[in-house]
Every structure is written in C-alpha cells, then in structure tokens.
Design a protein around this motif. Structure first.
Motif, PDB file in Angstrom:
ATOM      1  N   ARG A 195     -45.409  28.425 -66.541  1.00  0.00           N
ATOM      2  CA  ARG A 195     -44.767  29.281 -67.537  1.00  0.00           C
ATOM      3  C   ARG A 195     -45.677  29.576 -68.721  1.00  0.00           C
ATOM      4  N   ALA A 196     -46.472  28.559 -69.126  1.00  0.00           N
ATOM      5  CA  ALA A 196     -47.337  28.723 -70.297  1.00  0.00           C
ATOM      6  C   ALA A 196     -48.616  29.477 -69.977  1.00  0.00           C
ATOM      7  N   GLY A 197     -48.925  29.639 -68.678  1.00  0.00           N
ATOM      8  CA  GLY A 197     -50.164  30.307 -68.291  1.00  0.00           C
ATOM      9  C   GLY A 197     -51.341  29.374 -68.172  1.00  0.00           C
ATOM     10  N   GLY A 198     -51.099  28.090 -68.017  1.00  0.00           N
ATOM     11  CA  GLY A 198     -52.177  27.125 -67.845  1.00  0.00           C
ATOM     12  C   GLY A 198     -51.931  25.869 -68.654  1.00  0.00           C
ATOM     13  N   ARG A 199     -52.627  24.788 -68.278  1.00  0.00           N
ATOM     14  CA  ARG A 199     -52.407  23.517 -68.954  1.00  0.00           C
ATOM     15  C   ARG A 199     -52.827  23.565 -70.411  1.00  0.00           C
ATOM     16  N   ASP A 200     -54.009  24.149 -70.695  1.00  0.00           N
ATOM     17  CA  ASP A 200     -54.488  24.202 -72.079  1.00  0.00           C
ATOM     18  C   ASP A 200     -53.555  25.025 -72.953  1.00  0.00           C
ATOM     19  N   ALA A 201     -53.038  26.092 -72.386  1.00  0.00           N
ATOM     20  CA  ALA A 201     -52.098  26.918 -73.156  1.00  0.00           C
ATOM     21  C   ALA A 201     -50.822  26.150 -73.470  1.00  0.00           C
ATOM     22  N   LEU A 202     -50.376  25.324 -72.528  1.00  0.00           N
ATOM     23  CA  LEU A 202     -49.183  24.516 -72.766  1.00  0.00           C
ATOM     24  C   LEU A 202     -49.434  23.480 -73.850  1.00  0.00           C
ATOM     25  N   LEU A 203     -50.584  22.801 -73.789  1.00  0.00           N
ATOM     26  CA  LEU A 203     -50.912  21.800 -74.805  1.00  0.00           C
ATOM     27  C   LEU A 203     -50.957  22.429 -76.189  1.00  0.00           C
ATOM     28  N   GLN A 204     -51.537  23.616 -76.268  1.00  0.00           N
ATOM     29  CA  GLN A 204     -51.626  24.299 -77.554  1.00  0.00           C
ATOM     30  C   GLN A 204     -50.239  24.715 -78.057  1.00  0.00           C
ATOM     31  N   ALA A 205     -49.410  25.232 -77.129  1.00  0.00           N
ATOM     32  CA  ALA A 205     -48.065  25.668 -77.520  1.00  0.00           C
ATOM     33  C   ALA A 205     -47.225  24.508 -78.007  1.00  0.00           C
ATOM     34  N   TRP A 206     -47.384  23.352 -77.401  1.00  0.00           N
ATOM     35  CA  TRP A 206     -46.596  22.184 -77.784  1.00  0.00           C
ATOM     36  C   TRP A 206     -47.264  21.366 -78.889  1.00  0.00           C
ATOM     37  N   GLY A 207     -48.529  21.656 -79.185  1.00  0.00           N
ATOM     38  CA  GLY A 207     -49.235  20.942 -80.234  1.00  0.00           C
ATOM     39  C   GLY A 207     -49.487  19.487 -79.905  1.00  0.00           C
ATOM     40  N   ILE A 208     -49.867  19.209 -78.653  1.00  0.00           N
ATOM     41  CA  ILE A 208     -50.086  17.832 -78.223  1.00  0.00           C
ATOM     42  C   ILE A 208     -51.434  17.716 -77.526  1.00  0.00           C
ATOM     43  N   VAL A 209     -51.881  16.465 -77.331  1.00  0.00           N
ATOM     44  CA  VAL A 209     -53.079  16.200 -76.558  1.00  0.00           C
ATOM     45  C   VAL A 209     -52.685  15.879 -75.129  1.00  0.00           C
ATOM     46  N   ILE A 210     -53.651  15.907 -74.224  1.00  0.00           N
ATOM     47  CA  ILE A 210     -53.367  15.720 -72.799  1.00  0.00           C
ATOM     48  C   ILE A 210     -52.688  14.384 -72.527  1.00  0.00           C
ATOM     49  N   GLN A 211     -53.041  13.343 -73.309  1.00  0.00           N
ATOM     50  CA  GLN A 211     -52.468  12.019 -73.076  1.00  0.00           C
ATOM     51  C   GLN A 211     -50.955  11.980 -73.338  1.00  0.00           C
ATOM     52  N   LEU A 213     -48.910  14.564 -72.544  1.00  0.00           N
ATOM     53  CA  LEU A 213     -48.255  15.628 -71.780  1.00  0.00           C
ATOM     54  C   LEU A 213     -47.052  15.109 -70.988  1.00  0.00           C
ATOM     55  N   ASP A 214     -47.264  14.055 -70.194  1.00  0.00           N
ATOM     56  CA  ASP A 214     -46.168  13.586 -69.348  1.00  0.00           C
ATOM     57  C   ASP A 214     -44.986  13.084 -70.169  1.00  0.00           C
ATOM     58  N   SER A 215     -45.251  12.331 -71.231  1.00  0.00           N
ATOM     59  CA  SER A 215     -44.147  11.829 -72.050  1.00  0.00           C
ATOM     60  C   SER A 215     -43.426  12.981 -72.733  1.00  0.00           C
ATOM     61  N   SER A 216     -44.156  14.003 -73.132  1.00  0.00           N
ATOM     62  CA  SER A 216     -43.521  15.168 -73.757  1.00  0.00           C
ATOM     63  C   SER A 216     -42.662  15.925 -72.752  1.00  0.00           C
ATOM     64  N   VAL A 217     -43.134  16.014 -71.507  1.00  0.00           N
ATOM     65  CA  VAL A 217     -42.340  16.668 -70.463  1.00  0.00           C
ATOM     66  C   VAL A 217     -41.043  15.907 -70.238  1.00  0.00           C
ATOM     67  N   ARG A 218     -41.123  14.583 -70.189  1.00  0.00           N
ATOM     68  CA  ARG A 218     -39.906  13.780 -69.987  1.00  0.00           C
ATOM     69  C   ARG A 218     -38.902  14.010 -71.115  1.00  0.00           C
ATOM     70  N   GLU A 219     -39.413  14.037 -72.348  1.00  0.00           N
ATOM     71  CA  GLU A 219     -38.503  14.214 -73.475  1.00  0.00           C
ATOM     72  C   GLU A 219     -37.960  15.639 -73.537  1.00  0.00           C
ATOM     73  N   ARG A 220     -38.829  16.634 -73.429  1.00  0.00           N
ATOM     74  CA  ARG A 220     -38.428  18.025 -73.607  1.00  0.00           C
ATOM     75  C   ARG A 220     -37.628  18.572 -72.430  1.00  0.00           C
ATOM     76  N   CYS A 221     -38.068  18.237 -71.207  1.00  0.00           N
ATOM     77  CA  CYS A 221     -37.512  18.889 -70.013  1.00  0.00           C
ATOM     78  C   CYS A 221     -36.488  18.012 -69.291  1.00  0.00           C
ATOM     79  N   VAL A 222     -36.862  16.775 -69.012  1.00  0.00           N
ATOM     80  CA  VAL A 222     -35.956  15.905 -68.262  1.00  0.00           C
ATOM     81  C   VAL A 222     -34.768  15.495 -69.127  1.00  0.00           C
ATOM     82  N   LEU A 223     -35.033  15.111 -70.386  1.00  0.00           N
ATOM     83  CA  LEU A 223     -33.959  14.676 -71.283  1.00  0.00           C
ATOM     84  C   LEU A 223     -33.603  15.760 -72.300  1.00  0.00           C
TER      85      LEU A 223
END
Length: 371
Positions: A195-211, A213-223
C-alpha cells in the motif's frame, strides 16, 4: 506397497454443535487424492430422553499406503477442520481423540483395523451451532489465501486459546492469542508495504526505523492502533514467556482487558482472510463471545446453622453438599437452539443438629448467544 483407502473416526467433547441431520460434508485436497470429510454431532438417547447432545465427530476417508500413515494423515486433517470449525463458531473444541481407523477399500477380504476404546461421553456442554455455510466460508478463505499455511497456524493457535477461555486460564488464553498476533504480523506487514509503495516509503510514512516495523504492524494493524491494549498484552506475554514477572502480575495483566484482545484478534483474522464474520459483521457489533467447552455447573449460597463447633458429618472434614442430576427433557428448536431440563437432587452433609437454610441455587453456564 499398494495404497488403499482408509476411514478414520475422530471425536472430541465440544462447544461446537452441528444440528441433527445437518452434517457438514466437504473435501480437502491431498497429493494422494481428495480426502472426504463429514462433520456431525452425536446425539444420545436414553429410555426416557431423546436427542441429548454429545461429542463432535469427524469422519474422514482418504488414500494412504498403510494403517499407521493413514491414521496420522487423517487425524492431522481432522485437526485442520477442528481449528476452522472452532474459529467459525468462536467456540472451543477439546483435544481430538482418534477413535478408530481401518482399510475401507475393496482390494482385499482381510483389512487392517485399529480402535482406541475411549471413555464414554460426559454430560452435555453449552454449545453454539455451526452450519455448513459458515464452515465452508472460512475453509475456502484459508485454502485460497496466498499464505494458507500461515493462516492455518494462526487458526490453530486461536483454537488452543479457545480451550482456555475459562476463568483461571487467562494467562494461557492471552499467551496463545499473542502468538496469533505474531503469526499474522508478516501478512499485514506485506500488505502495508504494498500500500505504501515499498518498505522505505512505509517506514518514512510511519516515522519509524526498520527495527520497529513488526511491532508497529502488530499495534497498528493487528490490534487496530490500540496502544494501551498492545502494551499491556505484550508485557503479559513477554513476562510469562521470559519469566521476569510474578505470576500474579501476569494474571492481572492478562485478565483486565482479555475481552478486548479476543475481539481484536478475531477481527484481525477475518481481516487477513478478507471475509465477514460467519457469526456477525466484521466490525464486531454482533460478535458473540468466545464459548468455552465446560459443563453446566451449580452455585449454592446458604446459611449454615449450627450451635456446635463441629460442623462436618461423620468422617468428613468440612460441611458440604453433593448433587445428583438427571436430564429430564431435551428440546430442539428451529435455528439450532437446544434447551435441556435437569432434575437436581441435593444431599446435605453436615453434623447432627446442623442444617442449611435460605438456600439459593444459581445455574452457572457460559452463554452461547442465541443457541
């Protein structure tokens, strides 16, 4: 060695119930040929009462090279079906037990046969009806999913969590629900990257570092962006898994928002499968609670009246009641509802001269919803 067709019967005590005469019939793909599956509830009759709900039965037929491999394969496929049925009904199914397996082909007049003589089914449990449409909708969504294996693992963990949907098992329920969250994370991660057009674009949109990513996905998407629920569930899971929190603290963390976690995890699975809830809508407005597989209980409150210090009867160390219960009538209604009437007889075990007064009896049973 020539392959043969085998039939296996697998059973379980269950809070999932199939209406009489409405067995679920389906097929599962297999390299050796499709496996035929029939799922139905067993109903027992006594001389005075007909149609008492009993075990959930999985009957499977498939090709295998010998009895042992056939038993393993068909029992494994029964487990797959049980996880789907449990999720579709949001109701617990106890551990499956292989009852029998035998060569049902016509290749020989001498056929291998094996049966485990299992204990007789116990009293009926509160149950929720599962129909063919609901089961098939989940089965089809899992089978056609791009990561079907991962979705199957998620449903298997959800099924185990449902077995712990009882008071006192909150820690284990949360632990398995958190495993579901972790299992679903790669599915939502890849969806968000696209949806974001790539991993780097997603990190930039969410304002996070790669480390992160998974925890942010769990919080934002799963929960669903529920930060407090995410933090509390993660703390309970990590404290339990790594042993750095007292059990009392883990139990408190697990219990306080477990209902929210159940609902969020169920919606996340439905979201990953891209289907509506077979029991309601995907937003959860009519989502029934998890239904555990437990017997109907009784809770008695009374006043114990005695002038002597010794309250116990005979060799007993404390006063108590005992219950003898008999099913009087079973009524099956359109739509799957099943009402069971019991005749209860209580015995009071107290010392001579002691008695119970102002007795109040409460039926303790999980609410299956409209069933």
């Amino acid at each position: 060695m020539t392959s043969a067709e085998f039939m296996a019967v697998v059973r379980a005590t269950s809070a999932v119930r199939i209406e009489p005469e409405n067995a679920i019939v389906t097929k599962l793909s297999d390299p050796e040929g499709d496996i035929e599956v029939v799922i139905y509830s067993q109903y027992e009759d006594t001389p005075s009462v007909k149609g008492i709900p009993s075990d959930l039965i999985f009957r499977l037929r498939g090709i295998s090279r010998d009895l042992d491999s056939g038993a393993k394969k068909l029992a494994d496929r029964a487990s797959t079906c049980a996880a789907i049925a449990s999720f579709a009904a949001n109701a617990a199914i106890d551990e499956l037990q292989l009852e029998l397996v035998f060569d049902c082909s016509r290749q020989s007049d001498r056929r291998p046969f094996m049966q485990n003589l299992l204990p007789l089914p116990g009293p009926p449990r509160s149950s929720r009806v599962l129909g063919t449409e609901a089961f098939v909708s989940v089965l089809g969504a899992v089978s056609s999913h791009p990561d079907a294996e991962r979705m199957s693992r998620a449903l298997a963990q959800y099924e185990i969590a449902l077995r712990h949907a009882v008071p006192g098992h909150e820690i284990m329920a949360l632990a398995h629900l958190w495993i579901v969250a972790e299992t679903l994370t790669p599915i939502f991660r890849e969806r968000e990257i696209v949806r974001a057009g790539g991993r780097d674009a997603l990190l930039q949109a969410w304002g996070i570092v790669i480390q992160k990513l998974d925890s942010s996905v769990r919080e934002r998407c799963v929960l669903e962006g529920n930060h407090d629920l995410y933090s509390q569930a993660r703390q309970a899971s990590d404290g339990f898994e790594h042993g750095y929190l007292e059990i009392s603290k883990i139990r408190a963390l697990s219990s306080s928002r477990l209902g929210e976690l159940w609902a969020s995890i169920r919606r996340a699975i439905l979201n990953a499968l891209e289907i509506d809830d077979p029991l309601g809508d995907r937003n959860g407005s009519s989502q029934p609670s998890p239904l555990p597989c437990i017997r109907t209980g009784r809770r008695v409150q009374a006043e114990l009246v005695a002038s002597e210090a010794d309250l116990a009867a005979g060799p007993l160390e404390y006063p108590m009641l005992s219950l003898t219960s008999e099913i009087q009538e079973v009524r099956h209604h359109p739509g799957g509802r099943c009402d069971i009437d019991y005749k209860d007889e209580y015995r009071f075990h107290v010392a001579a001269g002691a008695s119970f007064e102002n007795i109040q009896v409460e039926i303790v049973a999980p609410d299956p919803g409209n069933q």
